[in-house]
Design a protein around this motif. Structure first.
Motif, PDB file in Angstrom:
ATOM      1  N   SER A  44       0.827  -1.210   0.000  1.00  0.00           N
ATOM      2  CA  SER A  44       0.000   0.000   0.000  1.00  0.00           C
ATOM      3  C   SER A  44       0.859   1.256   0.000  1.00  0.00           C
ATOM      4  O   SER A  44       0.606   2.186  -0.766  1.00  0.00           O
ATOM      5  CB  SER A  44      -0.921   0.025   1.217  1.00  0.00           C
ATOM      6  N   LEU A  45       1.853   1.290   0.851  1.00  0.00           N
ATOM      7  CA  LEU A  45       2.734   2.457   0.916  1.00  0.00           C
ATOM      8  C   LEU A  45       3.528   2.627  -0.372  1.00  0.00           C
ATOM      9  O   LEU A  45       3.742   3.745  -0.840  1.00  0.00           O
ATOM     10  CB  LEU A  45       3.673   2.348   2.119  1.00  0.00           C
ATOM     11  N   PHE A  46       3.939   1.517  -0.952  1.00  0.00           N
ATOM     12  CA  PHE A  46       4.649   1.578  -2.222  1.00  0.00           C
ATOM     13  C   PHE A  46       3.744   2.162  -3.305  1.00  0.00           C
ATOM     14  O   PHE A  46       4.174   3.008  -4.091  1.00  0.00           O
ATOM     15  CB  PHE A  46       5.142   0.184  -2.627  1.00  0.00           C
ATOM     16  N   LEU A  47       2.488   1.715  -3.356  1.00  0.00           N
ATOM     17  CA  LEU A  47       1.556   2.241  -4.353  1.00  0.00           C
ATOM     18  C   LEU A  47       1.288   3.728  -4.153  1.00  0.00           C
ATOM     19  O   LEU A  47       1.243   4.482  -5.121  1.00  0.00           O
ATOM     20  CB  LEU A  47       0.231   1.476  -4.307  1.00  0.00           C
ATOM     21  N   VAL A  48       1.110   4.147  -2.910  1.00  0.00           N
ATOM     22  CA  VAL A  48       0.877   5.574  -2.639  1.00  0.00           C
ATOM     23  C   VAL A  48       2.088   6.386  -3.082  1.00  0.00           C
ATOM     24  O   VAL A  48       1.946   7.453  -3.686  1.00  0.00           O
ATOM     25  CB  VAL A  48       0.548   5.810  -1.147  1.00  0.00           C
ATOM     26  N   SER A  49       3.279   5.874  -2.831  1.00  0.00           N
ATOM     27  CA  SER A  49       4.498   6.563  -3.284  1.00  0.00           C
ATOM     28  C   SER A  49       4.556   6.622  -4.811  1.00  0.00           C
ATOM     29  O   SER A  49       4.926   7.655  -5.390  1.00  0.00           O
ATOM     30  CB  SER A  49       5.746   5.843  -2.766  1.00  0.00           C
ATOM     31  N   ALA A  50       4.184   5.533  -5.462  1.00  0.00           N
ATOM     32  CA  ALA A  50       4.176   5.504  -6.926  1.00  0.00           C
ATOM     33  C   ALA A  50       3.155   6.492  -7.481  1.00  0.00           C
ATOM     34  O   ALA A  50       3.424   7.179  -8.473  1.00  0.00           O
ATOM     35  CB  ALA A  50       3.871   4.093  -7.426  1.00  0.00           C
ATOM     36  N   ILE A  51       2.002   6.584  -6.846  1.00  0.00           N
ATOM     37  CA  ILE A  51       0.956   7.522  -7.274  1.00  0.00           C
ATOM     38  C   ILE A  51       1.475   8.953  -7.175  1.00  0.00           C
ATOM     39  O   ILE A  51       1.283   9.759  -8.083  1.00  0.00           O
ATOM     40  CB  ILE A  51      -0.324   7.319  -6.446  1.00  0.00           C
ATOM     41  N   MET A  52       2.150   9.254  -6.084  1.00  0.00           N
ATOM     42  CA  MET A  52       2.696  10.604  -5.915  1.00  0.00           C
ATOM     43  C   MET A  52       3.787  10.888  -6.941  1.00  0.00           C
ATOM     44  O   MET A  52       3.850  11.985  -7.498  1.00  0.00           O
ATOM     45  CB  MET A  52       3.206  10.789  -4.497  1.00  0.00           C
ATOM     46  N   ALA A  53       4.631   9.902  -7.196  1.00  0.00           N
ATOM     47  CA  ALA A  53       5.698  10.086  -8.191  1.00  0.00           C
ATOM     48  C   ALA A  53       5.114  10.270  -9.589  1.00  0.00           C
ATOM     49  O   ALA A  53       5.566  11.146 -10.344  1.00  0.00           O
ATOM     50  CB  ALA A  53       6.649   8.894  -8.163  1.00  0.00           C
ATOM     51  N   ILE A  54       4.115   9.483  -9.933  1.00  0.00           N
ATOM     52  CA  ILE A  54       3.468   9.615 -11.238  1.00  0.00           C
ATOM     53  C   ILE A  54       2.802  10.986 -11.352  1.00  0.00           C
ATOM     54  O   ILE A  54       2.921  11.669 -12.370  1.00  0.00           O
ATOM     55  CB  ILE A  54       2.434   8.492 -11.458  1.00  0.00           C
ATOM     56  N   GLY A  55       2.116  11.391 -10.300  1.00  0.00           N
ATOM     57  CA  GLY A  55       1.437  12.692 -10.307  1.00  0.00           C
ATOM     58  C   GLY A  55       2.412  13.846 -10.463  1.00  0.00           C
ATOM     59  O   GLY A  55       2.236  14.715 -11.316  1.00  0.00           O
ATOM     60  N   TYR A  56       3.453  13.841  -9.655  1.00  0.00           N
ATOM     61  CA  TYR A  56       4.428  14.933  -9.709  1.00  0.00           C
ATOM     62  C   TYR A  56       5.193  14.917 -11.032  1.00  0.00           C
ATOM     63  O   TYR A  56       5.377  15.946 -11.677  1.00  0.00           O
ATOM     64  CB  TYR A  56       5.400  14.838  -8.530  1.00  0.00           C
ATOM     65  N   GLY A  57       5.625  13.741 -11.437  1.00  0.00           N
ATOM     66  CA  GLY A  57       6.361  13.622 -12.696  1.00  0.00           C
ATOM     67  C   GLY A  57       5.512  14.008 -13.892  1.00  0.00           C
ATOM     68  O   GLY A  57       5.995  14.658 -14.822  1.00  0.00           O
ATOM     69  N   GLY A  58       4.257  13.607 -13.865  1.00  0.00           N
ATOM     70  CA  GLY A  58       3.364  13.950 -14.968  1.00  0.00           C
ATOM     71  C   GLY A  58       3.068  15.432 -15.052  1.00  0.00           C
ATOM     72  O   GLY A  58       2.952  15.997 -16.136  1.00  0.00           O
TER      73      GLY A  58
END
Length: 140
Positions: A44-58
């Motif tokens: 779950s924490l990994f996915l939340v981190s990935a979501i934030m990275a995708i959001g910021y990077g995008g």
């Protein structure tokens, strides 16, 4: 010095359209809910981190015209980024609860555990929702 760019309601509306568009198919898929039952807190924490990275990077990595230093911010975090994250989880959450997905897919899960499994399922859907939200925000 450049003037800070305001985040407007139209920006959030665009994010919402993209967030709902891409998250819908994942909320109603039994496999997503089965995956969520097998996930751990680490996942779950990994996915939340990935979501934030995708959001910021995008938002800021893929768009050369956008700079987080020149956007409206709350405690140093760009409002546009905060909006994307809220939309990513919010659109999936609204869809899941409006169609009663947790009640349908988690019948064999105890009531206290159901909340955790639901969050994990929302995290899976939010991966796709954030892509839709960032894409529509960048295109329009």
């Amino acid at each position: 010095m450049k003037e800070r760019r305001k985040h407007e309601l139209a920006d959030t509306a665009q994010q919402i359209v993209g967030g709902f568009l891409l998250s819908g198919p994942f909320v109603v898929t039994q496999e997503v809910w089965m995956l969520a039952q097998n996930m751990t807190m680490f996942h779950s924490l990994f996915l939340v981190s990935a979501i934030m990275a995708i959001g910021y990077g995008g938002l800021y990595g893929a768009d050369n015209d956008r700079n987080p230093r020149y956007e409206a911010a709350v405690a140093g975090v760009p409002v546009r980024f905060i909006s994307v994250i809220i939309v990513a989880f919010g659109s999936v959450g609204v869809l899941a609860f409006s169609i009663t997905a947790p009640d349908l897919f988690l019948t064999d899960v105890s009531r206290p555990e159901r909340h955790f499994v639901t969050f994990r399922a929302l995290s899976v859907g939010a991966v796709f929702s954030v892509v839709g939200a960032v894409t529509t925000d960048s295109l329009f």
